[in-house]
Design a protein around this motif. Structure first.
Motif, PDB file in Angstrom:
ATOM      1  N   ASN A 114       0.831  -4.410  -5.878  1.00  0.00           N
ATOM      2  CA  ASN A 114      -0.361  -4.090  -6.688  1.00  0.00           C
ATOM      3  C   ASN A 114      -0.249  -2.725  -7.352  1.00  0.00           C
ATOM      4  O   ASN A 114      -0.629  -2.535  -8.497  1.00  0.00           O
ATOM      5  CB  ASN A 114      -1.621  -4.088  -5.811  1.00  0.00           C
ATOM      6  CG  ASN A 114      -2.170  -5.480  -5.630  1.00  0.00           C
ATOM      7  OD1 ASN A 114      -1.736  -6.412  -6.302  1.00  0.00           O
ATOM      8  ND2 ASN A 114      -3.109  -5.628  -4.709  1.00  0.00           N
ATOM      9  N   GLN A 115       0.311  -1.797  -6.569  1.00  0.00           N
ATOM     10  CA  GLN A 115       0.465  -0.426  -7.058  1.00  0.00           C
ATOM     11  C   GLN A 115       1.532  -0.339  -8.150  1.00  0.00           C
ATOM     12  O   GLN A 115       1.320   0.273  -9.193  1.00  0.00           O
ATOM     13  CB  GLN A 115       0.993   0.408  -5.894  1.00  0.00           C
ATOM     14  CG  GLN A 115       0.143   1.502  -5.400  1.00  0.00           C
ATOM     15  CD  GLN A 115       0.855   2.074  -4.168  1.00  0.00           C
ATOM     16  OE1 GLN A 115       2.064   2.278  -4.152  1.00  0.00           O
ATOM     17  NE2 GLN A 115       0.081   2.274  -3.119  1.00  0.00           N
ATOM     18  N   LEU A 116       2.694  -0.945  -7.852  1.00  0.00           N
ATOM     19  CA  LEU A 116       3.842  -0.782  -8.751  1.00  0.00           C
ATOM     20  C   LEU A 116       3.772  -1.701  -9.963  1.00  0.00           C
ATOM     21  O   LEU A 116       4.352  -1.408 -10.998  1.00  0.00           O
ATOM     22  CB  LEU A 116       5.153  -1.051  -7.997  1.00  0.00           C
ATOM     23  CG  LEU A 116       5.486  -0.105  -6.848  1.00  0.00           C
ATOM     24  CD1 LEU A 116       6.783  -0.517  -6.183  1.00  0.00           C
ATOM     25  CD2 LEU A 116       5.594   1.329  -7.353  1.00  0.00           C
ATOM     26  N   ARG A 117       3.100  -2.835  -9.784  1.00  0.00           N
ATOM     27  CA  ARG A 117       3.030  -3.800 -10.873  1.00  0.00           C
ATOM     28  C   ARG A 117       1.583  -4.206 -11.137  1.00  0.00           C
ATOM     29  O   ARG A 117       1.175  -5.337 -10.851  1.00  0.00           O
ATOM     30  CB  ARG A 117       3.878  -5.051 -10.516  1.00  0.00           C
ATOM     31  CG  ARG A 117       5.370  -4.797 -10.457  1.00  0.00           C
ATOM     32  CD  ARG A 117       5.962  -4.465 -11.820  1.00  0.00           C
ATOM     33  NE  ARG A 117       5.678  -5.484 -12.803  1.00  0.00           N
ATOM     34  CZ  ARG A 117       6.426  -6.581 -12.972  1.00  0.00           C
ATOM     35  NH1 ARG A 117       7.494  -6.768 -12.257  1.00  0.00           N
ATOM     36  NH2 ARG A 117       6.100  -7.461 -13.900  1.00  0.00           N
ATOM     37  N   PRO A 118       0.796  -3.267 -11.691  1.00  0.00           N
ATOM     38  CA  PRO A 118      -0.621  -3.575 -11.942  1.00  0.00           C
ATOM     39  C   PRO A 118      -0.773  -4.794 -12.852  1.00  0.00           C
ATOM     40  O   PRO A 118      -1.789  -5.489 -12.798  1.00  0.00           O
ATOM     41  CB  PRO A 118      -1.163  -2.305 -12.594  1.00  0.00           C
ATOM     42  CG  PRO A 118       0.002  -1.420 -12.866  1.00  0.00           C
ATOM     43  CD  PRO A 118       1.155  -1.891 -12.077  1.00  0.00           C
ATOM     44  N   ASP A 119       0.261  -5.072 -13.654  1.00  0.00           N
ATOM     45  CA  ASP A 119       0.201  -6.245 -14.535  1.00  0.00           C
ATOM     46  C   ASP A 119       0.165  -7.550 -13.734  1.00  0.00           C
ATOM     47  O   ASP A 119      -0.253  -8.587 -14.246  1.00  0.00           O
ATOM     48  CB  ASP A 119       1.411  -6.261 -15.476  1.00  0.00           C
ATOM     49  CG  ASP A 119       2.742  -6.205 -14.728  1.00  0.00           C
ATOM     50  OD1 ASP A 119       2.870  -5.365 -13.801  1.00  0.00           O
ATOM     51  OD2 ASP A 119       3.637  -7.003 -15.030  1.00  0.00           O
TER      52      ASP A 119
END
Ligand code: SAJ
Length: 416
Positions: A141-146
């Motif tokens: 979730n943090q690294l890939r908000p997309d």
């Protein structure tokens, strides 16, 4: 060709990752095995193996030759990512509390994050403390908000499916157990668990049980804690029996004739990278409640010291004692020396300088610094004191006449 052929990246090519990657490749999936050890990657790409496990060489060779398995030091895009990296413990600040070290899981998650696409599945195989699978979701979730969740649909990255499928295979029987054992799969949601089940069904003949990720994590830890507690009971009995002057093996054999009693075998202690480690994950999560599990760990960890003192006491009766240590590995008929109590005892004897220490370990070529490795016949001939530390097949059938003049300390009960 596998009907639902997937591209799979397996992070970690050790005792679990390599067999799993090879098995998936021989079932028709396209597999990329990733490891930070460049030498291991090269060895695997040449169709050979860097670890010892029966029949694994054949499986890896056939996977590599089929073109479905390649090893690499970097991940790439895929449909499914399997994380099979070590989860050791670090020594806690408080004495006797060992804290799980999930840094390798964390690093593997960060390494795959840039390659994730919507609909991908991440499976954690490593034995992990409760909550680790959900924590993977938080990192994504943090690294890939997309790829993060749409409000209200789910708690963790619903665009990426995440499940825990704890490994359960017994070293020495990995290939067979990988196929035959029942499996537990816990998803961060039901869809994740079902997706992982569909993949494992392509090579697993056992029954697959679905649950949530935390229950799956806990079940795995509980399996190894159960074993540790039961071995601790047997080890404690061996100390008590010694104190009161009875043969523990006779006691256990007779007690086990009761239909509801099944006592395990005492030994020199508990070794390996699983049973001596995983119970600490339970203890560190609930230190006040997990009293029995902690005590079992302490009982099993104490056993090598007890054996060492026993040998030293016997050696003190000789002027120039020759001590023969039989076995170094953590259990029978393997070459694995990790966390081995046999190794700990032998090293302790060497460093204490109580006498000359001769070692016989049929499954390894090199012991460790200061250890003399010898043929069994020579140790049996020259030693005054024989210490059986591992129940290797080679030690079982020896001529008992050879033991007549010796002091025998048999921690495994092979010569009883
Ligand atoms: N041991 C005894 N007495 C016994 C049984 C074992 O002293 O009666 C000792 C062994 O000598 C060894 C240690 O315990 O030093 C562990 O050996 P093991 O054969 O019981 O287990 P491992 O560590 O090789 O594998 C375990 C398995 N877990 C269980 O049996 C519950 C395996 O299925 C897991 O996959 C593995 O841990 C893991 O990776 O977690």
């Amino acid at each position: 060709m596998q009907k639902n052929r997937q591209k799979i990246v397996v992070m970690g090519l050790g005792y679990i990752g390599l067999p799993t990657a090879s098995m998936l490749a021989t079932k028709g999936h396209e597999v990329v095995g990733v490891d930070i050890n460049e030498e291991a990657v090269n060895i695997i790409n040449s169709g050979r193996i860097h670890i010892v496990e029966p029949d694994l060489d054949i499986l890896v060779r056939s996977a590599v030759n089929s073109g479905n398995l390649k090893a690499s030091t970097t991940p790439e895009e895929a449909d499914t990512f399997i994380i099979a990296v070590p989860t050791p413990f670090k020594n806690g600040e408080q004495a006797h509390l060992k804290i799980p070290d999930v840094s390798y899981v964390d690093a593997a998650t960060r390494a795959i994050a840039p390659f994730l696409r919507e609909g991908n599945l991440i499976i954690l195989e490593s034995t992990s403390p409760v909550g680790t699978t959900e924590a993977i979701g938080e990192i994504i979730n943090q690294l890939r908000p997309d790829l993060a969740q749409h409000p209200g649909t789910n708690n963790y990255s619903p665009q990426v499916f995440i499940a825990h499928c704890p490994e359960r295979v017994l070293p020495g029987y990995i290939i067979r157990e990988l196929v035959d054992n029942d499996r537990i799969i816990g998803g961060i949601n039901r869809a994740s668990a079902e997706k992982a089940r569909d993949l494992y069904n392509t090579f697993c003949n056992g029954t697959i049980f679905l649950t949530d990720s935390k229950t799956a994590e806990m079940s795995k830890l509980v399996e190894n804690s159960f074993r540790d507690v039961n071995i601790a009971f047997a080890n404690e009995l061996s100390l008590i029996s010694d104190r009161v002057g009875v043969n523990v093996w006779d006691v256990i054999e007779l007690a086990n004739r009761h239909p509801r009693v099944n006592i395990l075998n005492p030994g020199p202690g508990v070794g390996g990278h699983c049973i001596a480690v995983d119970p600490w994950f339970v203890v560190s999560a609930a230190p006040e409640e997990a009293r029995l599990i902690r005590t079992a760990r302490e009982v099993n960890d104490h056993k090598p010291h007890w054996v060492l003192n026993k040998v030293k006491a016997k050696a003190a009766r000789f002027k120039e004692p020759v001590i023969g240590c039989l076995g170094l590995s953590f259990k029978a008929n393997i070459d694995d020396l990790r966390e081995s109590p046999a190794m700990e005892i032998t090293k302790g004897l060497v460093s204490s300088g109580v006498g000359r220490v001769m070692v016989c370990e049929p499954n390894v070529c090199n012991g460790s610094a200061g250890m003399e490795l010898h043929e069994l016949s020579q140790v049996l001939r020259e030693a005054d004191i024989l210490v059986v530390l591992v129940d290797h097949d080679e030690f079982k059938g020896i001529d008992r006449e050879l033991l007549k003049e010796k002091v025998v300390i048999d921690t495994r009960g092979v010569w009883r």
